[in-house]
Scaffold this active site. Structure first.
Site, PDB file in Angstrom:
ATOM      1  N   LYS A 185      -6.815   7.191  10.494  1.00 54.79           N
ATOM      2  CA  LYS A 185      -8.189   7.025  10.989  1.00 54.79           C
ATOM      3  C   LYS A 185      -8.124   6.907  12.505  1.00 54.79           C
ATOM      4  O   LYS A 185      -8.140   5.803  13.054  1.00 54.79           O
ATOM      5  CB  LYS A 185      -8.777   5.705  10.430  1.00 54.79           C
ATOM      6  CG  LYS A 185      -9.155   5.734   8.982  1.00 54.79           C
ATOM      7  CD  LYS A 185     -10.078   4.557   8.636  1.00 54.79           C
ATOM      8  CE  LYS A 185      -9.333   3.451   7.978  1.00 54.79           C
ATOM      9  NZ  LYS A 185     -10.215   2.395   7.415  1.00 54.79           N
ATOM     10  N   ASP A 194      -4.619   2.622  10.852  1.00 57.31           N
ATOM     11  CA  ASP A 194      -5.960   2.192  11.213  1.00 57.31           C
ATOM     12  C   ASP A 194      -5.925   1.808  12.697  1.00 57.31           C
ATOM     13  O   ASP A 194      -6.013   2.683  13.558  1.00 57.31           O
ATOM     14  CB  ASP A 194      -6.310   1.024  10.278  1.00 57.31           C
ATOM     15  CG  ASP A 194      -7.725   0.532  10.396  1.00 57.31           C
ATOM     16  OD1 ASP A 194      -8.625   1.355  10.591  1.00 57.31           O
ATOM     17  OD2 ASP A 194      -7.951  -0.680  10.281  1.00 57.31           O
ATOM     18  N   THR A 195      -5.709   0.546  13.017  1.00 58.10           N
ATOM     19  CA  THR A 195      -5.571   0.174  14.431  1.00 58.10           C
ATOM     20  C   THR A 195      -4.255   0.700  15.012  1.00 58.10           C
ATOM     21  O   THR A 195      -4.123   0.849  16.227  1.00 58.10           O
ATOM     22  CB  THR A 195      -5.583  -1.363  14.611  1.00 58.10           C
ATOM     23  OG1 THR A 195      -4.435  -1.911  13.968  1.00 58.10           O
ATOM     24  CG2 THR A 195      -6.850  -1.979  14.045  1.00 58.10           C
ATOM     25  N   LEU A 253       2.301  -0.033  11.922  1.00 59.72           N
ATOM     26  CA  LEU A 253       3.424   0.907  12.059  1.00 59.72           C
ATOM     27  C   LEU A 253       4.104   0.762  13.414  1.00 59.72           C
ATOM     28  O   LEU A 253       5.321   0.882  13.516  1.00 59.72           O
ATOM     29  CB  LEU A 253       2.944   2.341  11.823  1.00 59.72           C
ATOM     30  CG  LEU A 253       3.039   2.796  10.367  1.00 59.72           C
ATOM     31  CD1 LEU A 253       2.384   4.153  10.163  1.00 59.72           C
ATOM     32  CD2 LEU A 253       4.503   2.855   9.892  1.00 59.72           C
ATOM     33  N   GLY A 296       0.774  -1.232   0.000  1.00 56.69           N
ATOM     34  CA  GLY A 296       0.000   0.000   0.000  1.00 56.69           C
ATOM     35  C   GLY A 296       0.807   1.284   0.000  1.00 56.69           C
ATOM     36  O   GLY A 296       0.419   2.278  -0.595  1.00 56.69           O
ATOM     37  N   ASP A 327       0.688   3.748   3.901  1.00 61.34           N
ATOM     38  CA  ASP A 327      -0.435   4.445   3.287  1.00 61.34           C
ATOM     39  C   ASP A 327      -1.408   4.997   4.323  1.00 61.34           C
ATOM     40  O   ASP A 327      -1.897   6.115   4.198  1.00 61.34           O
ATOM     41  CB  ASP A 327      -1.170   3.526   2.288  1.00 61.34           C
ATOM     42  CG  ASP A 327      -1.473   2.142   2.855  1.00 61.34           C
ATOM     43  OD1 ASP A 327      -1.215   1.912   4.065  1.00 61.34           O
ATOM     44  OD2 ASP A 327      -1.968   1.292   2.104  1.00 61.34           O
TER      45      ASP A 327
HETATM   46  P1  IMP Z   1      -3.297  -1.079  11.046  1.00 59.57           P
HETATM   47  O1  IMP Z   1      -2.238  -2.068  11.355  1.00 59.57           O
HETATM   48  O2  IMP Z   1      -4.638  -1.527  11.555  1.00 59.57           O
HETATM   49  O3  IMP Z   1      -2.981   0.333  11.430  1.00 59.57           O
HETATM   50  O4  IMP Z   1      -3.532  -1.143   9.528  1.00 59.57           O
HETATM   51  C1  IMP Z   1      -2.750  -0.583   8.618  1.00 59.57           C
HETATM   52  C2  IMP Z   1      -2.901  -1.308   7.301  1.00 59.57           C
HETATM   53  O5  IMP Z   1      -4.250  -1.738   7.069  1.00 59.57           O
HETATM   54  C3  IMP Z   1      -2.567  -0.355   6.207  1.00 59.57           C
HETATM   55  O6  IMP Z   1      -1.217  -0.474   5.871  1.00 59.57           O
HETATM   56  C4  IMP Z   1      -3.471  -0.797   5.090  1.00 59.57           C
HETATM   57  O7  IMP Z   1      -2.804  -1.776   4.319  1.00 59.57           O
HETATM   58  C5  IMP Z   1      -4.653  -1.445   5.755  1.00 59.57           C
HETATM   59  N1  IMP Z   1      -5.841  -0.563   5.821  1.00 59.57           N
HETATM   60  C6  IMP Z   1      -6.335   0.066   6.902  1.00 59.57           C
HETATM   61  N2  IMP Z   1      -7.414   0.804   6.609  1.00 59.57           N
HETATM   62  C7  IMP Z   1      -7.613   0.637   5.270  1.00 59.57           C
HETATM   63  C8  IMP Z   1      -8.577   1.173   4.354  1.00 59.57           C
HETATM   64  O8  IMP Z   1      -9.487   1.958   4.682  1.00 59.57           O
HETATM   65  N3  IMP Z   1      -8.429   0.774   3.064  1.00 59.57           N
HETATM   66  C9  IMP Z   1      -7.461  -0.064   2.634  1.00 59.57           C
HETATM   67  N4  IMP Z   1      -6.532  -0.576   3.469  1.00 59.57           N
HETATM   68  C10 IMP Z   1      -6.608  -0.226   4.778  1.00 59.57           C
HETATM   69 MG    MG Z   2      -0.674  -1.847   4.402  1.00 59.62          MG
END
Ligand code: IMP
Ligand code: MG
Length: 178
Positions: free
Chosen positions: A135, A107-108, A112, A46, A104
């Protein structure tokens, strides 16, 4: 063969707004890293689009580049909660260096945070993180990036590198799935 329903996509960030914000971030990061030779670690798949665009906006920063593939979504729109790292990060590429990790979207926060913790464990001189989208309403761990492009609501987005089950990464704008 099962007929797939094509989701409707509504644009929320235009190509022009993306370009403008990436330019601003490039300037800020160039100022912050003046005189340094950072290693930019791009999380694929992404983060590729944003990462490459951002690199081209860095002025007089002789950056090194590394990539690592991380995935937390098998398909659909909810994270598995357990980001998987594919391939290995070589500690020598990070020890005693200034590292900027690029993804990119946050989210949670797990992806990162996990990569940042690992790079810190390799003995990096400094570690900062940068995500094009954030988000905050979805955060599950205590993590905030040093640089972000835009904050968005809790909606699932595609385009500019972001996918829905492997599709729509190539869209030049960011859109939400309706
Ligand atoms: P986290 O580990 O939950 O912070 O997620 C991060 C990863 O989830 C990002 O690198 C994206 O690949 C994916 N992701 C989170 N939200 C979205 C979204 O709205 N659309 C597409 N991919 C997402
Ligand atoms: Mg990703």
């Amino acid at each position: 063969m099962k007929a797939e329903k094509t989701p409707k996509i509504m644009q929320i960030i235009s190509e022009e707004k993306i370009r403008q914000r990436v330019r601003e971030l490039g300037k800020k990061i160039s100022d912050d890293y003046a005189g340094k030779q950072p290693t930019i670690l791009i999380l694929t798949n992404g983060g590729i689009f944003f990462g490459v665009d951002l690199l081209r906006e860095l002025k007089n920063i002789p950056a090194r580049i590394e990539c690592v593939r991380v995935s937390s979504y098998k398909s659909g729109t909810r994270s598995s909660g357990n980001p998987e790292i594919f391939g290995t990060l070589e500690p020598d590429d990070f020890a005693d260096r200034d590292i900027l990790i690029i993804d990119d979207i946050i989210d949670t926060g797990r992806t990162l945070k996990r990569i940042r913790d690992q790079v810190e464990n390799f003995g990096a001189k400094s570690v900062r993180t940068c995500a094009f989208l954030d988000k905050p309403a979805r955060r599950e761990v205590n993590f905030y990036a040093d640089y972000t492009g835009y904050e968005i609501d809790d909606v699932f987005v595609v385009g500019y590198g972001l996918d829905y089950a492997g599709s729509f990464r190539e869209l030049p704008f960011v859109g939400k799935i309706c």
